[in-house]
Write a protein that holds these residues in place. Structure first.
Motif, PDB file in Angstrom:
ATOM      1  N   TYR A 118      -6.426   1.143   2.427  1.00  0.00           N
ATOM      2  CA  TYR A 118      -5.876   1.091   3.782  1.00  0.00           C
ATOM      3  C   TYR A 118      -6.973   1.372   4.800  1.00  0.00           C
ATOM      4  O   TYR A 118      -7.110   0.655   5.809  1.00  0.00           O
ATOM      5  CB  TYR A 118      -4.735   2.105   3.944  1.00  0.00           C
ATOM      6  CG  TYR A 118      -4.202   2.188   5.360  1.00  0.00           C
ATOM      7  CD1 TYR A 118      -3.140   1.402   5.770  1.00  0.00           C
ATOM      8  CD2 TYR A 118      -4.784   3.047   6.293  1.00  0.00           C
ATOM      9  CE1 TYR A 118      -2.663   1.463   7.079  1.00  0.00           C
ATOM     10  CE2 TYR A 118      -4.323   3.111   7.597  1.00  0.00           C
ATOM     11  CZ  TYR A 118      -3.258   2.321   7.988  1.00  0.00           C
ATOM     12  OH  TYR A 118      -2.796   2.374   9.281  1.00  0.00           O
ATOM     13  N   HIS A 119      -7.748   2.424   4.550  1.00  0.00           N
ATOM     14  CA  HIS A 119      -8.824   2.771   5.489  1.00  0.00           C
ATOM     15  C   HIS A 119      -9.865   1.659   5.573  1.00  0.00           C
ATOM     16  O   HIS A 119     -10.412   1.396   6.646  1.00  0.00           O
ATOM     17  CB  HIS A 119      -9.482   4.094   5.075  1.00  0.00           C
ATOM     18  CG  HIS A 119      -8.654   5.301   5.409  1.00  0.00           C
ATOM     19  ND1 HIS A 119      -8.393   5.676   6.712  1.00  0.00           N
ATOM     20  CD2 HIS A 119      -8.034   6.209   4.616  1.00  0.00           C
ATOM     21  CE1 HIS A 119      -7.636   6.775   6.719  1.00  0.00           C
ATOM     22  NE2 HIS A 119      -7.407   7.113   5.456  1.00  0.00           N
ATOM     23  N   ARG A 167       6.441   0.594   1.400  1.00  0.00           N
ATOM     24  CA  ARG A 167       5.012   0.346   1.174  1.00  0.00           C
ATOM     25  C   ARG A 167       4.570  -1.027   1.681  1.00  0.00           C
ATOM     26  O   ARG A 167       3.410  -1.407   1.472  1.00  0.00           O
ATOM     27  CB  ARG A 167       4.692   0.489  -0.315  1.00  0.00           C
ATOM     28  CG  ARG A 167       5.051   1.870  -0.867  1.00  0.00           C
ATOM     29  CD  ARG A 167       4.551   2.114  -2.274  1.00  0.00           C
ATOM     30  NE  ARG A 167       4.983   3.423  -2.738  1.00  0.00           N
ATOM     31  CZ  ARG A 167       6.042   3.642  -3.515  1.00  0.00           C
ATOM     32  NH1 ARG A 167       6.764   2.609  -3.954  1.00  0.00           N
ATOM     33  NH2 ARG A 167       6.379   4.863  -3.869  1.00  0.00           N
ATOM     34  N   THR A 224      -0.398   6.662   2.967  1.00  0.00           N
ATOM     35  CA  THR A 224      -1.294   6.055   3.953  1.00  0.00           C
ATOM     36  C   THR A 224      -1.020   6.652   5.337  1.00  0.00           C
ATOM     37  O   THR A 224       0.074   7.173   5.602  1.00  0.00           O
ATOM     38  CB  THR A 224      -1.094   4.534   4.034  1.00  0.00           C
ATOM     39  OG1 THR A 224       0.204   4.253   4.567  1.00  0.00           O
ATOM     40  CG2 THR A 224      -1.255   3.882   2.664  1.00  0.00           C
ATOM     41  N   LEU A 280       0.845  -1.189   0.000  1.00  0.00           N
ATOM     42  CA  LEU A 280       0.000   0.000   0.000  1.00  0.00           C
ATOM     43  C   LEU A 280       0.879   1.237   0.000  1.00  0.00           C
ATOM     44  O   LEU A 280       2.013   1.219   0.486  1.00  0.00           O
ATOM     45  CB  LEU A 280      -0.892   0.017   1.239  1.00  0.00           C
ATOM     46  CG  LEU A 280      -1.888  -1.142   1.400  1.00  0.00           C
ATOM     47  CD1 LEU A 280      -2.478  -1.133   2.798  1.00  0.00           C
ATOM     48  CD2 LEU A 280      -2.988  -1.044   0.353  1.00  0.00           C
ATOM     49  N   HIS A 292       3.051  -2.901   4.276  1.00  0.00           N
ATOM     50  CA  HIS A 292       2.253  -2.726   5.490  1.00  0.00           C
ATOM     51  C   HIS A 292       1.933  -4.102   6.061  1.00  0.00           C
ATOM     52  O   HIS A 292       1.290  -4.916   5.396  1.00  0.00           O
ATOM     53  CB  HIS A 292       0.945  -2.006   5.172  1.00  0.00           C
ATOM     54  CG  HIS A 292       1.108  -0.575   4.761  1.00  0.00           C
ATOM     55  ND1 HIS A 292       1.901  -0.176   3.697  1.00  0.00           N
ATOM     56  CD2 HIS A 292       0.551   0.567   5.266  1.00  0.00           C
ATOM     57  CE1 HIS A 292       1.827   1.149   3.574  1.00  0.00           C
ATOM     58  NE2 HIS A 292       1.015   1.617   4.508  1.00  0.00           N
ATOM     59  N   GLN A 311       2.230   5.268   6.686  1.00  0.00           N
ATOM     60  CA  GLN A 311       3.420   5.896   6.110  1.00  0.00           C
ATOM     61  C   GLN A 311       3.673   7.254   6.762  1.00  0.00           C
ATOM     62  O   GLN A 311       4.804   7.581   7.142  1.00  0.00           O
ATOM     63  CB  GLN A 311       3.256   6.073   4.598  1.00  0.00           C
ATOM     64  CG  GLN A 311       3.369   4.790   3.788  1.00  0.00           C
ATOM     65  CD  GLN A 311       3.173   5.031   2.306  1.00  0.00           C
ATOM     66  OE1 GLN A 311       2.203   5.680   1.893  1.00  0.00           O
ATOM     67  NE2 GLN A 311       4.085   4.531   1.494  1.00  0.00           N
ATOM     68  N   SER A 347      -5.254   3.213  -3.192  1.00  0.00           N
ATOM     69  CA  SER A 347      -4.486   2.567  -2.128  1.00  0.00           C
ATOM     70  C   SER A 347      -4.790   3.132  -0.744  1.00  0.00           C
ATOM     71  O   SER A 347      -4.954   2.372   0.220  1.00  0.00           O
ATOM     72  CB  SER A 347      -2.986   2.692  -2.428  1.00  0.00           C
ATOM     73  OG  SER A 347      -2.227   1.992  -1.464  1.00  0.00           O
ATOM     74  N   VAL A 348      -4.873   4.448  -0.612  1.00  0.00           N
ATOM     75  CA  VAL A 348      -5.152   5.042   0.701  1.00  0.00           C
ATOM     76  C   VAL A 348      -6.555   4.641   1.165  1.00  0.00           C
ATOM     77  O   VAL A 348      -6.768   4.291   2.334  1.00  0.00           O
ATOM     78  CB  VAL A 348      -4.993   6.570   0.653  1.00  0.00           C
ATOM     79  CG1 VAL A 348      -5.465   7.200   1.969  1.00  0.00           C
ATOM     80  CG2 VAL A 348      -3.534   6.947   0.388  1.00  0.00           C
TER      81      VAL A 348
END
Length: 492
Positions: free
Chosen positions: A117-118, A166, A74, A70, A168, A77, A113-114
């Motif tokens: 992540y959420h 990246r 994020t 990811l 995670h 990150q 991608s962000v």
């Protein structure tokens, strides 16, 4: 296990008198792609049934290190002090995962991608610890949440693409690396808990055999075997295939990815390519069937401190890059021939360094006082290794590696005593190719059109990796495009 073509031919729905199970969306496989598809399909209001061939959820994902690739900025990150953008993420993935990447897929993946992540963290409850692991290694030995996992901070990429970590990895207490209590478990448990909370049903020991189609060619269900008995499962809206790679199908590996023959790793025996063959029987297209992830069975804390040479005594890769790139370069470009040349001081430092893979801290096969003696004992042509070490040491005096670009912090002249670790045939991996799918996870016919009612995600598809690889790309694109498969099937 190898399937005969007759086993996978589609069954006509008209010939089925009774459906043993029924749902709006039927998902085959309860690993990361299947679980993500189930959650999204149920969120969209569909009645979802998951068919899993083993006795429980998880698949290969639950036993993996757990990295999810990811980026783009994020929260993890940012919390660890790293800046990243979707544009930089795209540039790296297109450079490192090719040649021949599916650019629309990578664009969608990076731009989303962000948000992904959420979805994992906030909606599904996957925990991430805001700490960065910066040591060489396959994964953090503890519960750190972020790591470089693709060579982003190494040559050749770092010179032109701003690097950002990246990888995670979900946080887990009492973590046991390379077992059922790794980071992958802490990814799968929240996802399957979320699926259960949404009312997703699951049937186990359910081995999908073939697809069922109606008179118009639409996929409307599957035939499976449960406890040895044939059962039929109707899908009112769509079928999602998420049953993993073909790494354990000997005939398919021989035909498509022969370099990986008899060396599967980071995979499970259930990855037999069945979903690919069932879809091929409907005319499904394939992509990147020769692509493979390649693990290199030596601890990165060791080989980063020396130089890797091939069967001719020549260096072939910067030793500070992602170990998967080292594995690919060894197996694919250097006929699986590799030796680590390292002096005593560097070897002892590597052996003492923290690691997630201490079982890969190998012992030297040859130890000598001089390079010339080592070269002779290894059976290399006279002068071959001597010239390699001489060139490396000459530039290492200034902390430079102009040949391959290893970072200065890891460049140090090789002294005496000097040793060589025999790393020939020290590779293994899994297949990356599979069904060609759209950005919405529709399985595509060889004509380029979607096959109605059929969707797929995960390692049975050709995802974001076309040739190269980064740790986290499988769980990343499996979960991301699994979600899309679930949504697409629910709408079908």
């Amino acid at each position: 296990m190898t399937s005969k073509s007759s086993d996978v031919r589609p069954r006509p729905a008209a010939g089925i008198e009774h459906w043993d199970y029924e749902a709006d969306v039927v998902v085959a496989g309860f690993g990361v792609a299947g679980a993500s598809a189930a959650v999204e399909a149920a969120t969209a209001g569909a009645d979802v049934l998951v068919l899993e061939r083993t006795g429980g959820w998880g698949g290969a994902a639950a036993m993996a290190g757990g990295f999810i690739y990811l980026g783009g900025g994020t929260p993890l990150q940012k919390a660890c002090g790293f800046d990243d953008t979707a544009l930089n993420m795209k540039a790296f993935m297109k450079a490192a995962l090719g040649p021949g990447v599916d650019e629309p897929k990578i664009d969608a993946y990076c731009e989303g991608s962000v948000d992904h992540y959420h979805w994992l963290a906030d909606e599904c409850g996957v925990p991430f610890k805001a700490s960065f692991w910066g040591e060489p290694g396959w994964e953090p030995p503890g519960d750190d949440g972020l790591q470089y996992t693709g060579g982003e901070n190494a040559a050749p990429f770092a010179a032109t693409i701003p690097p950002a970590p990246r990888g995670h990895v979900p946080q887990m207490q009492d973590k046991h690396v390379s077992s059922e209590k790794g980071g992958g478990y802490m990814l799968m448990k929240p996802l399957t808990d979320k699926a259960a909370a949404l009312g997703v049903r699951a049937e186990y020991d359910m081995r999908v055999q073939t697809l069922v189609t109606d008179e118009d060619g639409r996929v409307v269900g599957v035939v499976a075997k449960q406890y040895g008995k044939e059962v039929t499962v109707r899908a009112r809206r769509g079928v999602v295939l998420a049953t993993g790679s073909f790494a354990y199908n000997q005939a398919m590996v021989e035909a498509y990815a022969p370099r990986l023959l008899n060396r599967p790793a980071a995979s499970i025996e259930e990855h037999d390519g069945r979903a690919i063959q069932m879809s091929q029987a409907l005319g499904a297209d394939l992509a990147h069937m020769d692509a493979t992830e390649v693990a290199f069975f030596c601890d990165p804390q060791l080989f980063i401190r020396g130089i890797l040479v091939n069967g001719r005594g020549q260096r072939y890769i910067n030793e500070d890059t992602y170990p998967g790139r080292v594995g690919q370069a060894t197996l694919i470009e250097n006929q699986n021939q590799a030796f680590l040349i390292i002096d005593e001081e560097a070897y002892e430092a590597g052996m003492a360094a923290p690691s997630s893979s201490p079982q890969l801290k190998r012992k030297p096969r040859w130890v000598c006082e001089t390079v010339a003696e080592l070269e002779a004992e290894m059976g290399l042509p006279e002068g071959a290794l001597q010239s390699t070490v001489e060139v490396y040491n000459r530039h290492a005096q200034q902390g430079a590696d102009p040949l391959l670009g290893k970072k200065a912090e890891w460049v140090k002249p090789i002294g005496s005593p000097i040793a060589a670790l025999d790393l020939r045939n020290s590779t293994g991996g899994f297949t990356l190719g599979g069904l060609r799918t759209s950005v919405d996870s529709e399985v595509l016919h060889v004509s380029g059109d979607p096959i109605p009612g059929l969707f797929a995600a995960g390692r049975c598809t050709a995802g974001v990796s076309a040739g190269g690889y980064a740790s986290g790309a499988s769980l990343g694109d499996g979960s991301f495009f699994g979600r899309r498969a679930g949504r697409s099937a629910a709408k079908a």
